[in-house]
Design a protein around this motif. Structure first.
Motif, PDB file in Angstrom:
ATOM      1  N   TYR A 131       0.829  -1.200   0.000  1.00  4.96           N
ATOM      2  CA  TYR A 131       0.000   0.000   0.000  1.00  4.96           C
ATOM      3  C   TYR A 131       0.870   1.259   0.000  1.00  4.96           C
ATOM      4  O   TYR A 131       0.626   2.196  -0.765  1.00  4.96           O
ATOM      5  CB  TYR A 131      -0.917   0.000   1.224  1.00  4.96           C
ATOM      6  CG  TYR A 131      -1.722   1.269   1.357  1.00  4.96           C
ATOM      7  CD1 TYR A 131      -2.830   1.492   0.559  1.00  4.96           C
ATOM      8  CD2 TYR A 131      -1.360   2.244   2.266  1.00  4.96           C
ATOM      9  CE1 TYR A 131      -3.559   2.655   0.657  1.00  4.96           C
ATOM     10  CE2 TYR A 131      -2.079   3.409   2.383  1.00  4.96           C
ATOM     11  CZ  TYR A 131      -3.183   3.616   1.581  1.00  4.96           C
ATOM     12  OH  TYR A 131      -3.897   4.773   1.680  1.00  4.96           O
ATOM     13  N   HIS A 132       1.916   1.269   0.825  1.00  5.29           N
ATOM     14  CA  HIS A 132       2.797   2.428   0.875  1.00  5.29           C
ATOM     15  C   HIS A 132       3.526   2.636  -0.451  1.00  5.29           C
ATOM     16  O   HIS A 132       3.691   3.772  -0.897  1.00  5.29           O
ATOM     17  CB  HIS A 132       3.806   2.300   2.016  1.00  5.29           C
ATOM     18  CG  HIS A 132       3.211   2.563   3.354  1.00  5.29           C
ATOM     19  ND1 HIS A 132       2.714   3.785   3.725  1.00  5.29           N
ATOM     20  CD2 HIS A 132       3.001   1.758   4.418  1.00  5.29           C
ATOM     21  CE1 HIS A 132       2.246   3.739   4.947  1.00  5.29           C
ATOM     22  NE2 HIS A 132       2.406   2.505   5.402  1.00  5.29           N
ATOM     23  N   ARG A 133       3.960   1.544  -1.079  1.00  5.00           N
ATOM     24  CA  ARG A 133       4.618   1.666  -2.384  1.00  5.00           C
ATOM     25  C   ARG A 133       3.658   2.198  -3.433  1.00  5.00           C
ATOM     26  O   ARG A 133       4.030   3.010  -4.275  1.00  5.00           O
ATOM     27  CB  ARG A 133       5.175   0.317  -2.838  1.00  5.00           C
ATOM     28  CG  ARG A 133       6.584   0.083  -2.344  1.00  5.00           C
ATOM     29  CD  ARG A 133       7.165  -1.137  -2.977  1.00  5.00           C
ATOM     30  NE  ARG A 133       6.562  -2.286  -2.304  1.00  5.00           N
ATOM     31  CZ  ARG A 133       6.401  -3.479  -2.833  1.00  5.00           C
ATOM     32  NH1 ARG A 133       6.787  -3.726  -4.043  1.00  5.00           N
ATOM     33  NH2 ARG A 133       5.855  -4.449  -2.140  1.00  5.00           N
ATOM     34  N   THR A 134       2.399   1.733  -3.391  1.00  6.91           N
ATOM     35  CA  THR A 134       1.397   2.202  -4.352  1.00  6.91           C
ATOM     36  C   THR A 134       1.121   3.685  -4.176  1.00  6.91           C
ATOM     37  O   THR A 134       1.015   4.434  -5.153  1.00  6.91           O
ATOM     38  CB  THR A 134       0.086   1.413  -4.178  1.00  6.91           C
ATOM     39  OG1 THR A 134       0.358   0.019  -4.350  1.00  6.91           O
ATOM     40  CG2 THR A 134      -0.954   1.840  -5.188  1.00  6.91           C
ATOM     41  N   MET A 135       1.000   4.120  -2.939  1.00  3.58           N
ATOM     42  CA  MET A 135       0.707   5.528  -2.670  1.00  3.58           C
ATOM     43  C   MET A 135       1.897   6.441  -2.998  1.00  3.58           C
ATOM     44  O   MET A 135       1.709   7.606  -3.348  1.00  3.58           O
ATOM     45  CB  MET A 135       0.310   5.725  -1.209  1.00  3.58           C
ATOM     46  CG  MET A 135      -1.006   5.088  -0.857  1.00  3.58           C
ATOM     47  SD  MET A 135      -2.363   5.844  -1.773  1.00  3.58           S
ATOM     48  CE  MET A 135      -2.912   4.489  -2.779  1.00  3.58           C
ATOM     49  N   ALA A 136       3.118   5.926  -2.914  1.00  4.70           N
ATOM     50  CA  ALA A 136       4.305   6.734  -3.177  1.00  4.70           C
ATOM     51  C   ALA A 136       4.678   6.745  -4.660  1.00  4.70           C
ATOM     52  O   ALA A 136       5.487   7.569  -5.081  1.00  4.70           O
ATOM     53  CB  ALA A 136       5.479   6.205  -2.364  1.00  4.70           C
TER      54      ALA A 136
END
Length: 62
Positions: A44-49
């Motif tokens: 999720y963090h990779r997708t948002m970044a």
């Protein structure tokens, strides 16, 4: 960020306090659930970044 080892120990300690039976299957389930949750959080963090997707019209063939 919490690591999987400390989360696992916390969950197992809570289970012991509640009187749950801690067999190999329970340990395996706890370990995998924590691992899956942390992996989902990282995805999720990779997708948002990631930069926003920009569609480009394909070039026509010769």
């Amino acid at each position: 960020m919490l690591d999987s080892e400390s989360l696992e120990m916390t969950v197992l300690q809570m289970a012991r306090i509640q009187g749950e039976k801690l067999d190999r299957h329970t340990l395996y389930t706890v370990r995998n659930e924590i691992r899956n949750a942390l992996a989902a959080k990282e995805r999720y963090h990779r997708t948002m970044a990631a930069p926003p997707y920009q569609w480009k019209k394909p070039r026509p063939p010769r």
